[in-house]
Design a protein around this motif. Structure first.
Motif, PDB file in Angstrom:
ATOM      1  N   GLY A  49      32.743 160.432  43.384  1.00  0.00           N
ATOM      2  CA  GLY A  49      32.300 159.427  42.726  1.00  0.00           C
ATOM      3  C   GLY A  49      32.993 157.873  42.588  1.00  0.00           C
ATOM      4  N   LYS A  50      34.342 158.017  43.331  1.00  0.00           N
ATOM      5  CA  LYS A  50      35.238 156.863  43.371  1.00  0.00           C
ATOM      6  C   LYS A  50      34.653 155.839  44.290  1.00  0.00           C
ATOM      7  CE  LYS A  50      39.412 159.094  42.151  1.00  0.00           C
ATOM      8  NZ  LYS A  50      40.847 159.412  42.503  1.00  0.00           N
ATOM      9  N   MET A  51      33.828 156.092  45.269  1.00  0.00           N
ATOM     10  CA  MET A  51      33.399 154.994  46.272  1.00  0.00           C
ATOM     11  C   MET A  51      32.005 155.505  46.524  1.00  0.00           C
ATOM     12  SD  MET A  51      34.709 154.672  49.950  1.00  0.00           S
ATOM     13  CE  MET A  51      36.142 153.923  49.709  1.00  0.00           C
ATOM     14  N   ASP A  52      31.126 154.353  46.655  1.00  0.00           N
ATOM     15  CA  ASP A  52      29.833 154.495  47.036  1.00  0.00           C
ATOM     16  C   ASP A  52      29.262 155.379  48.325  1.00  0.00           C
ATOM     17  OD1 ASP A  52      26.857 153.652  46.797  1.00  0.00           O
ATOM     18  OD2 ASP A  52      27.406 152.595  48.892  1.00  0.00           O
ATOM     19  N   THR A  53      28.502 156.116  48.596  1.00  0.00           N
ATOM     20  CA  THR A  53      28.115 157.192  49.251  1.00  0.00           C
ATOM     21  C   THR A  53      28.172 156.515  50.808  1.00  0.00           C
ATOM     22  OG1 THR A  53      27.496 158.953  47.786  1.00  0.00           O
ATOM     23  CG2 THR A  53      26.938 159.192  50.316  1.00  0.00           C
ATOM     24  N   LYS A  54      27.070 155.520  50.493  1.00  0.00           N
ATOM     25  CA  LYS A  54      26.698 154.707  51.905  1.00  0.00           C
ATOM     26  C   LYS A  54      28.017 153.925  52.507  1.00  0.00           C
ATOM     27  CE  LYS A  54      23.519 151.631  53.650  1.00  0.00           C
ATOM     28  NZ  LYS A  54      22.077 150.738  53.308  1.00  0.00           N
ATOM     29  N   ARG A  55      28.689 153.400  51.850  1.00  0.00           N
ATOM     30  CA  ARG A  55      29.943 152.563  52.221  1.00  0.00           C
ATOM     31  C   ARG A  55      30.909 153.627  52.763  1.00  0.00           C
ATOM     32  NH1 ARG A  55      34.536 150.293  49.133  1.00  0.00           N
ATOM     33  NH2 ARG A  55      35.452 148.509  50.469  1.00  0.00           N
ATOM     34  N   GLY A  56      31.215 154.748  51.896  1.00  0.00           N
ATOM     35  CA  GLY A  56      32.264 155.705  52.365  1.00  0.00           C
ATOM     36  C   GLY A  56      31.687 156.422  53.670  1.00  0.00           C
ATOM     37  N   GLU A  57      30.452 156.642  53.900  1.00  0.00           N
ATOM     38  CA  GLU A  57      30.021 157.328  55.166  1.00  0.00           C
ATOM     39  C   GLU A  57      30.141 156.207  56.156  1.00  0.00           C
ATOM     40  OE1 GLU A  57      26.306 158.943  54.259  1.00  0.00           O
ATOM     41  OE2 GLU A  57      27.024 160.727  53.235  1.00  0.00           O
ATOM     42  N   GLY A  58      29.836 155.014  55.943  1.00  0.00           N
ATOM     43  CA  GLY A  58      29.961 154.173  57.008  1.00  0.00           C
ATOM     44  C   GLY A  58      31.254 154.012  57.668  1.00  0.00           C
ATOM     45  N   ILE A  59      32.363 153.782  56.858  1.00  0.00           N
ATOM     46  CA  ILE A  59      33.903 153.750  56.878  1.00  0.00           C
ATOM     47  C   ILE A  59      34.300 154.899  57.621  1.00  0.00           C
ATOM     48  CG2 ILE A  59      36.074 153.593  56.102  1.00  0.00           C
ATOM     49  CD1 ILE A  59      35.049 151.889  53.725  1.00  0.00           C
ATOM     50  N   ILE A  60      34.015 156.144  57.182  1.00  0.00           N
ATOM     51  CA  ILE A  60      34.299 157.476  57.774  1.00  0.00           C
ATOM     52  C   ILE A  60      33.632 157.382  59.517  1.00  0.00           C
ATOM     53  CG2 ILE A  60      33.736 160.131  57.848  1.00  0.00           C
ATOM     54  CD1 ILE A  60      33.952 159.861  54.750  1.00  0.00           C
TER      55      ILE A  60
END
Length: 176
Positions: free
Chosen positions: A89-100
């Motif tokens: 939960g330290k990063m927004d899921t949508k943003r994290g998946e985009g970066i990944i």
């Protein structure tokens, strides 16, 4: 083939065939002024320079591969960290998946680049094999061929393959 032939009525007698092929190739190579001159001018004179260039190029490519491996390791670690941040939960899921996804895309590119460089290194090894063969057999074509391993090395350096055809139907019967 210069008018010489090996009559094959039934099955091949490998010892006789091996002796014939070796003798024939040695005779042709020893009489080949063109081959002797090619060894002297094109290959032997440049041998040490080419070998040095090959070693330098190989070292450069190996260093490049090591750099890419470090980059790949770093990207994989970044992906792990991002996945951890998303799951905790330290990063927004949508943003994290985009970066990944961006990291994974770049990771694929780096893997392909690494594979291409490794193929180049393999190709340099083949070039070195040829230069080593020339160095080994170029000075004296009439070397001792009593050892089967030396015979095989000599013939592999000259011939791609030996094809046996039947005199009856002119079809290829065996290749090697």
């Amino acid at each position: 083939n210069g008018g010489r032939s090996c009559v094959n009525v039934k099955s091949l007698q490998m010892d006789l065939l091996n002796d014939y092929v070796l003798s024939y190739v040695k005779d042709r190579v020893s009489k080949s002024n063109l081959l002797k001159e090619k060894f002297k001018k094109d290959v032997m004179d440049e041998h040490s320079q080419k070998m040095s260039d090959l070693k330098n190029n190989e070292k450069f490519l190996e260093n490049k591969v090591q750099t890419i491996i470090k980059q790949i390791d770093n990207m994989e670690n970044q992906i792990i960290e991002l996945e951890f941040d998303v799951r905790t939960g330290k990063m927004d899921t949508k943003r994290g998946e985009g970066i990944i996804k961006r990291f994974q895309s770049e990771l694929e590119i780096k893997q392909e680049e690494k594979n291409e460089i490794e193929k180049e290194i393999d190709d340099l090894g083949k070039d070195r094999h040829w230069l080593n063969w020339v160095e080994k057999f170029g000075d004296d074509i009439k070397f001792s061929t009593s050892d089967e391993k030396k015979q095989r090395e000599f013939l592999n350096g000259i011939l791609d393959r030996v094809v046996i055809k039947s005199e009856y139907d002119n079809e290829e019967k065996q290749q090697g």
